[in-house]
Design an enzyme around this catalytic site. Structure first.
Site, mmCIF file in Angstrom:
data_model
loop_
_atom_site.group_PDB
_atom_site.id
_atom_site.type_symbol
_atom_site.label_atom_id
_atom_site.label_comp_id
_atom_site.label_asym_id
_atom_site.label_seq_id
_atom_site.Cartn_x
_atom_site.Cartn_y
_atom_site.Cartn_z
ATOM 1 N N ASP A 121 -5.436 -5.483 -6.202
ATOM 2 C CA ASP A 121 -5.247 -4.073 -5.851
ATOM 3 C C ASP A 121 -3.837 -3.585 -6.196
ATOM 4 O O ASP A 121 -3.633 -2.399 -6.491
ATOM 5 C CB ASP A 121 -5.472 -3.855 -4.352
ATOM 6 C CG ASP A 121 -6.709 -4.535 -3.807
ATOM 7 O OD1 ASP A 121 -7.000 -5.671 -4.220
ATOM 8 O OD2 ASP A 121 -7.373 -3.947 -2.922
ATOM 9 N N ASP B 179 0.805 -1.218 0.000
ATOM 10 C CA ASP B 179 0.000 0.000 0.000
ATOM 11 C C ASP B 179 0.839 1.269 0.000
ATOM 12 O O ASP B 179 0.281 2.374 -0.093
ATOM 13 C CB ASP B 179 -0.944 0.000 1.208
ATOM 14 C CG ASP B 179 -2.071 -1.015 1.053
ATOM 15 O OD1 ASP B 179 -2.521 -1.218 -0.088
ATOM 16 O OD2 ASP B 179 -2.478 -1.611 2.060
#
Length: 798
Positions: free
Chosen positions: A590, A534
């Site tokens: 993602d 992330d």
């Protein structure tokens, strides 16, 4: 009509993929003042096909909520599935009934939803229901047997034509065991056994005729046949036919149906007779001296019931010895209009049966006070225990019979409410579009951002550093009323707020947005060494966007440091960035979005190694995460040493093999950007397949359900964050798509989805409602706001 609304309505009326799953709404009402733990419901398929000619009963899912109206039901987020089955009653190869069971409070109405669709779509999401009834024929126990998970029965299918009882100490289906050759079902067992001695009687609930004071069994017949109508999780039906029964000077044609519902302590007997005029038909119970009759309050139903020590001792040698310390309740219940006089004959307690128009029905029940004595329960960790539960009593037996009688006289009212089959409704507060142009929507969202910045800026002054999970000043989710919920840390989502501020600064050049953006960006900077994949989200949408707007070298350095950290998580054995740790064993779709920081780093530095490693990840992700039909899995698990893939899994969608809409949107956006950076044709075709799959399965308003496979059957979550991400991805794909027709399709869908978001899902306060982080959560999501703003600015600037 405002221009924006007109555009949206025109797009909405254009060719839209037909819904794969449609629903029909029913209202099921308990007309009585008594609660019903279970109501057995059979809906004629013909009544459903009258409004939905394409209704497929075999490909249906039945769910319910506690809502009493369709309007209230539309606000329900999570439904309860009811095990169901479709039955072909007449053997013509077409289903006649759709059956299920439902619990009802006194006077309660519950909305039931019947969803149906193509077999592959339904089979992917429908639960495999546990078997709670069965029926079969066995020579070992001399005829047909039928059972619920509570009790079992059999019929001596010969001249005796009498019913008998198998009691169960442990809930379950045991007829398969009892029918096994050499198995002695008279012997004591923790599961159950034959507990009743019927002697020469017709047995509990059996059928006979009373002729000159003598009970005549259905014995003298030209032929007797049986047919298994159905045997399923909800009910089983056995049909019995007796040709030319010679009795009392009559030649009678008799057909009986035994209907066994799940969970019941008894079964319904339905008969159809011809040639019996003037003949006294009877049913009843064996007469047991130690088991007297018990009174049962049951208006409108004639009940013959006994309770007492009438359980035969185990073993063949003791078939006429009843145990003094065990009790059994046995009963027959007939509608008062079909019940004749009670009498006694040849060890039978009898009730006359008076068919109306040649048909009659009654219910036969039995409850043993040893039921549940050997029940087992599995606890957390795998331990198995005998739960302590109260045993059945005379009082609970009477209460059960009263409940059955109430259901016989006042069955649930079942009404079809739908005028036609249709997709599950979008959230009710989205069904009245509000005319807005893109410019007006940006202004509305800007006002919301101003309020949010003013509210949260004071939290930035709290002492201490901010980490992903500690410190104040950030937010991810909020209620649909526009109020964001403060959180500890910046989570993986903190940069979407900074990104929205940088987008607003880019569009307006208002220094307030730059100041706010720098305040929040500063709270994220420096944390990349402790981040997982992330870091791509966190540092791209903060430092990289900051550098693009300000050219401040500290933001460039931070972006490149984050890109380098992401590279540390790259595994050359798999050609993938591990999502959670260096050397990790899984990657999620993602991560395709996090590659943006590598594409930027390659352009910014002129170093092709960033592009090269990103290309390897993207190609392997296309191979392992994108299915042949263009759908996507959320994650792939692998051996990090050998690089061998093990399995894929979708954990934020409905099930492991379904398609999570936000993951699909990440894929469309991520592979479109990967193609823009690399011009690799595999990545373009992957983006196209992902986009085509999504477009084909979008609802009419262009806002996907949280999962493309569920379509609101179980969880009625739309996900506006997925819609906004998808729109951005489609715009990026359209901008570089070499096929003009495809490009137009992608651009048109993006326009339609964004217009739908701002006219139907954007509240008057500028809150983008109905995002789904993880079902069944329903509310605002900061990344939904960011990508909607990105899409709006792209549409107004082009």
């Amino acid at each position: 009509m405002r221009a924006g609304l007109a555009v949206w309505l025109a797009l909405a009326s254009a060719a839209v993929a037909a819904p794969r799953i449609k629903v029909i709404k029913l209202a099921v009402t308990n007309p009585s003042a008594s609660a019903r733990a279970v109501e057995n419901v059979a809906v004629p398929v013909a009544s459903l096909r009258s409004i939905a000619p394409d209704f497929a009963a075999g490909e249906a899912i039945v769910t319910t909520s506690d809502a009493a109206t369709v309007a209230d039901d539309a606000r329900v987020i999570q439904t309860t599935e009811l095990p169901s089955q479709a039955d072909d009653l007449d053997g013509d190869g077409r289903f006649d009934d759709l059956v299920f069971q439902i619990g009802l409070k006194p006077r309660q109405t519950r909305i039931v939803t019947i969803a149906y669709g193509p077999p592959p779509d339904i089979q992917r999401i429908r639960t495999q229901y546990p078997r709670r009834t069965s029926a079969q024929f066995s020579a070992h126990y001399e005829g047909p047997g039928w059972e619920s998970d509570q009790i079992a029965w059999r019929l001596y299918f010969d001249k005796r034509n009498a019913t008998d009882i198998y009691g169960k100490r442990r809930p379950g289906l045991w007829l398969d065991l009892f029918s096994t050759p050499e198995y002695i079902y008279h012997e004591e067992s923790p599961l159950g056994r034959d507990i009743y001695a019927i002697g020469a009687t017709i047995g509990p609930g059996g059928i006979g005729a009373l002729v000159d004071g003598k009970v005549e069994h259905v014995s003298e017949v030209a032929d007797r046949t049986w047919r298994l109508v159905c045997s399923g999780p909800v009910r089983s039906i056995v049909e019995l036919k007796y040709k030319d029964w010679q009795v009392g000077g009559h030649t009678v044609q008799l057909t009986g149906r035994i209907v066994q519902w799940a969970g019941e302590h008894g079964f319904e007997q339905q008969i159809r007779v011809a040639g019996a005029d003037g003949l006294t038909l009877v049913t009843g119970l064996p007469m047991k001296a130690a088991a007297p009759k018990v009174p049962v309050p049951a208006a409108g139903v004639h009940v013959l019931a006994t309770w007492g020590p009438q359980v035969v001792a185990s073993g063949d040698h003791a078939r006429n010895v009843d145990l003094a310390d065990e009790n059994l309740g046995v009963a027959v219940l007939l509608p008062a209009g079909e019940a004749g006089e009670e009498s006694e004959a040849e060890s039978n307690r009898l009730i006359g049966v008076r068919p109306a128009d040649g048909t009659a029905r009654w219910f036969t029940a039995a409850i043993w006070d040893q039921e549940g004595a050997e029940a087992l329960a599995t606890l957390m960790g795998g331990s198995i225990v005998h739960p302590v539960a109260p045993r059945p009593t005379r009082e609970s037996f009477i209460a059960y019979l009263a409940d059955v009688a109430g259901r016989m006289t006042q069955p649930a009212d079942v009404r079809v409410l739908s005028a036609s089959a249709a997709p599950e409704s979008a959230p009710p507060d989205t069904l009245a579009p509000v005319a807005r142009t893109y410019t007006e929507a940006i202004a509305l969202m800007r006002q919301a951002a101003d309020r949010t910045a003013a509210r949260f800026e004071p939290l930035l002054g709290a002492p201490g550093a901010v980490t992903p999970h500690s410190g104040s000043g950030f937010f991810t989710e909020g209620a649909n009323n526009g109020e964001w919920q403060p959180e500890e840390g910046y989570f993986w989502t903190g940069a979407f707020w900074t990104g929205e501020l940088w987008q607003l600064y880019s569009a307006t050049h208002d220094d307030r947005y730059r100041r706010w953006a720098e305040l929040w960006t500063a709270r994220i900077m420096g944390g990349e060494p402790k981040q997982n994949h992330d870091t791509g989200f966190l540092n791209y949408y903060s430092s990289v966007l900051a550098y693009q707007q300000t050219k401040d070298p500290k933001y460039r350095a931070e972006g490149l440091a984050a890109a380098a950290h992401l590279k540390e998580m790259y595994n050359p054995a798999t050609n993938l960035v591990a999502s959670w740790a260096v050397g990790g064993d899984d990657t999620i779709i993602d991560t395709m979005m996090n590659l943006q920081i590598w594409w930027w780093a390659s352009r910014e530095t002129g170093d092709p190694s960033w592009r090269a490693v990103g290309l390897k990840h993207a190609l392997r992700a296309a191979e392992w995460l994108v299915r042949p039909d263009g759908s996507s899995a959320q994650s792939v698990h692998y051996d990090p040493r050998s690089g061998k893939p093990l399995f894929t899994h979708t954990h934020q969608g409905f099930a492991a093999d379904t398609t999570w809409s936000r993951g699909q949107a990440w894929g469309v956006y991520g592979f479109s950007e990967a193609y823009r950076a690399t011009h690799d044709p595999t990545l373009l075709s992957t983006a196209e397949r992902l986009a085509d799959y999504a477009i084909e399965r979008l609802p009419a308003d262009g806002v996907p359900w949280y999962d493309f496979d569920d379509e609101g059957v179980y969880f009625r979550n739309r996900d506006t964050s997925a819609a906004a991400i998808l729109a951005c991805g489609l715009l990026r794909l359209a901008a570089q798509e070499p096929d003009a027709a495809r490009a137009a399709k992608y651009r048109q869908q993006a326009d339609h989805t964004v217009q739908s978001l701002i006219t139907c899902y954007l509240s008057p306060t500028g809150a983008l409602r109905h995002g789904s982080s993880t079902h069944p959560n329903d509310g605002m999501l900061i990344y939904g706001d960011y990508y909607l703003m990105e899409a709006l600015l792209a549409l107004t600037q082009n």
